[in-house]
Enzyme design. Structure first.
Site, PDB file in Angstrom:
ATOM      1  N   GLU A  80      35.633  59.094  41.852  1.00 51.76           N
ATOM      2  CA  GLU A  80      36.402  58.106  41.103  1.00 51.76           C
ATOM      3  C   GLU A  80      36.304  58.300  39.587  1.00 51.76           C
ATOM      4  O   GLU A  80      37.268  58.068  38.856  1.00 51.76           O
ATOM      5  CB  GLU A  80      35.958  56.690  41.484  1.00 51.76           C
ATOM      6  CG  GLU A  80      36.319  56.271  42.898  1.00 51.76           C
ATOM      7  CD  GLU A  80      35.374  56.848  43.941  1.00 51.76           C
ATOM      8  OE1 GLU A  80      34.306  57.418  43.560  1.00 51.76           O
ATOM      9  OE2 GLU A  80      35.678  56.745  45.149  1.00 51.76           O
ATOM     10  N   PHE A 105      35.558  50.576  44.167  1.00 55.57           N
ATOM     11  CA  PHE A 105      35.161  51.834  43.542  1.00 55.57           C
ATOM     12  C   PHE A 105      35.653  51.895  42.098  1.00 55.57           C
ATOM     13  O   PHE A 105      34.964  52.436  41.223  1.00 55.57           O
ATOM     14  CB  PHE A 105      35.698  53.022  44.335  1.00 55.57           C
ATOM     15  CG  PHE A 105      35.297  53.021  45.787  1.00 55.57           C
ATOM     16  CD1 PHE A 105      34.099  52.449  46.189  1.00 55.57           C
ATOM     17  CD2 PHE A 105      36.112  53.577  46.751  1.00 55.57           C
ATOM     18  CE1 PHE A 105      33.712  52.441  47.522  1.00 55.57           C
ATOM     19  CE2 PHE A 105      35.742  53.586  48.088  1.00 55.57           C
ATOM     20  CZ  PHE A 105      34.540  53.011  48.480  1.00 55.57           C
ATOM     21  N   ARG A 188      48.634  46.415  50.360  1.00 48.81           N
ATOM     22  CA  ARG A 188      49.221  47.619  50.932  1.00 48.81           C
ATOM     23  C   ARG A 188      49.627  47.399  52.386  1.00 48.81           C
ATOM     24  O   ARG A 188      49.344  46.364  52.991  1.00 48.81           O
ATOM     25  CB  ARG A 188      48.249  48.797  50.808  1.00 48.81           C
ATOM     26  CG  ARG A 188      46.839  48.567  51.341  1.00 48.81           C
ATOM     27  CD  ARG A 188      46.696  48.828  52.805  1.00 48.81           C
ATOM     28  NE  ARG A 188      47.086  50.177  53.144  1.00 48.81           N
ATOM     29  CZ  ARG A 188      47.459  50.560  54.347  1.00 48.81           C
ATOM     30  NH1 ARG A 188      47.474  49.685  55.356  1.00 48.81           N
ATOM     31  NH2 ARG A 188      47.819  51.800  54.599  1.00 48.81           N
TER      32      ARG A 188
END
Length: 335
Positions: A80, A105, A188
């Site tokens: 990340e 993250f 999503r």
């Protein structure tokens, strides 16, 4: 990640992974992968847009962009910090990167890279965070219940907490066109379509009054605006008239619109899919105190604790995000 298991002589038993479980109600109107399709559309109109992900393309709907524009997509692997550093470098060259990973993250692992590589130089880097708040049942390792609290203190960073597919589809091109870095709390998969029934259009940095009401005013963000609207309808059966104000941009916050609605004798309630610490409630409370309104604000939010793992409906009921719990809380406040 759904699976079907069968035992000989019995009907198949359906099991749904807690990781990508939908918060949509059964039979509710939804749109598939609104972020992925909106990014493709924006990229067709702006050849500067590029996409990156940290090995989570399928789980942040970035795979749709990758398929449409393979030459403008970068798979960075489970790194990340590298993801955000590369995004900043691309922005330095004049490109408009959208970088996706899970919210936990982005906020916990790579904060410094976003802060110093993108926010300090005020680059147009757009962070797309999947599984914000309580949208997964996988427990504290994946539940980003404090992401807005972490990010609100970062100068130059815009924070958007969309309600539904309408918000996401309309937000993407505005984020691409905005100055400086942004953080989008991504919904999503099959995302509910709610706001199309309210004559609503997303405007970056603006809150919108979705419905009026004489007794209570809800100020909400994210998927909790959907719940606020549902609770408002349910409360009507109890002769309680509820207004709903949707505030999808948490920073910069549209205090003028929100305070105009709160400066009345109605019960004021904030609703958010985030910890009670550092999110919408404290943003609203700060605006109220700064303006000298002397107004009590009641929060509907996640508690300041690490949450359990489990099925989303169970967890939403347990932690007060369900319509039933919202209605009960309002009725208790009204006495």
């Amino acid at each position: 990640m759904s699976a079907t298991t069968a035992v000989k002589g019995t009907a198949p038993k359906l099991k749904t992974s807690a990781m990508i479980a939908s918060f949509a109600d059964p039979g509710q109107k939804t749109a598939p992968a609104p972020f992925g399709h909106a990014l493709v559309k924006a990229a067709q109109e702006n050849d500067k847009i590029v996409g990156l992900t940290a090995d989570l393309g399928k789980y942040t709907d970035m795979h749709i962009f990758a398929k449409a524009f393979p030459e403008r997509f970068f798979q960075m692997g489970m790194a990340e910090q590298l993801l955000f550093g590369a995004a900043a470098g691309l922005a330095e060259t004049g490109l408009v990167p959208f970088a996706s990973t899970y919210s936990v993250f982005a906020a916990r692992r790579a904060y410094d890279f976003l802060c110093l590589d993108s926010a300090e130089p005020n680059l147009n880097v757009n962070i797309v965070g999947g599984l914000p708040g309580l949208t997964t049942g996988y427990g504290p390792s994946h539940q980003a219940t404090e992401d807005m609290a972490i990010f609100r203190g970062m100068p130059n960073l815009t924070i958007v907490d969309p309600c539904d597919s309408v918000d996401i589809e309309q937000a993407v091109p505005q984020l691409a066109a905005s100055e400086g870095p942004t953080y989008l709390r991504l919904l999503r998969g099959n995302v509910p379509t709610v706001l199309d029934e309210y004559g609503y259009t997303f405007e970056l940095g603006k809150a919108k009054v979705l419905r009026g009401g004489n007794d209570v005013v809800f100020v909400s963000s994210g998927l909790m605006t959907m719940r606020a609207l549902q609770a408002a309808k349910a409360l009507a059966a109890h002769n309680v008239d509820v207004a709903v104000v949707h505030a999808p941009t948490i920073k910069p916050f549209d205090a003028a619109t929100v305070l105009a609605e709160l400066n009345t004798d109605r019960l004021a309630v904030t609703l958010e899919n985030h910890s009670v610490v550092g999110g919408l409630f404290e943003t609203v409370a700060s605006a109220v105190v700064t303006a000298g309104l002397g107004k009590r604000v009641v929060p509907v939010a996640l508690p300041d604790e690490f949450l359990d793992a489990g099925a989303l409906p169970t967890l939403h009921e347990r932690y007060g995000l369900s319509v039933q719990r919202i209605v009960a809380k309002v009725l208790a406040e009204l006495g």
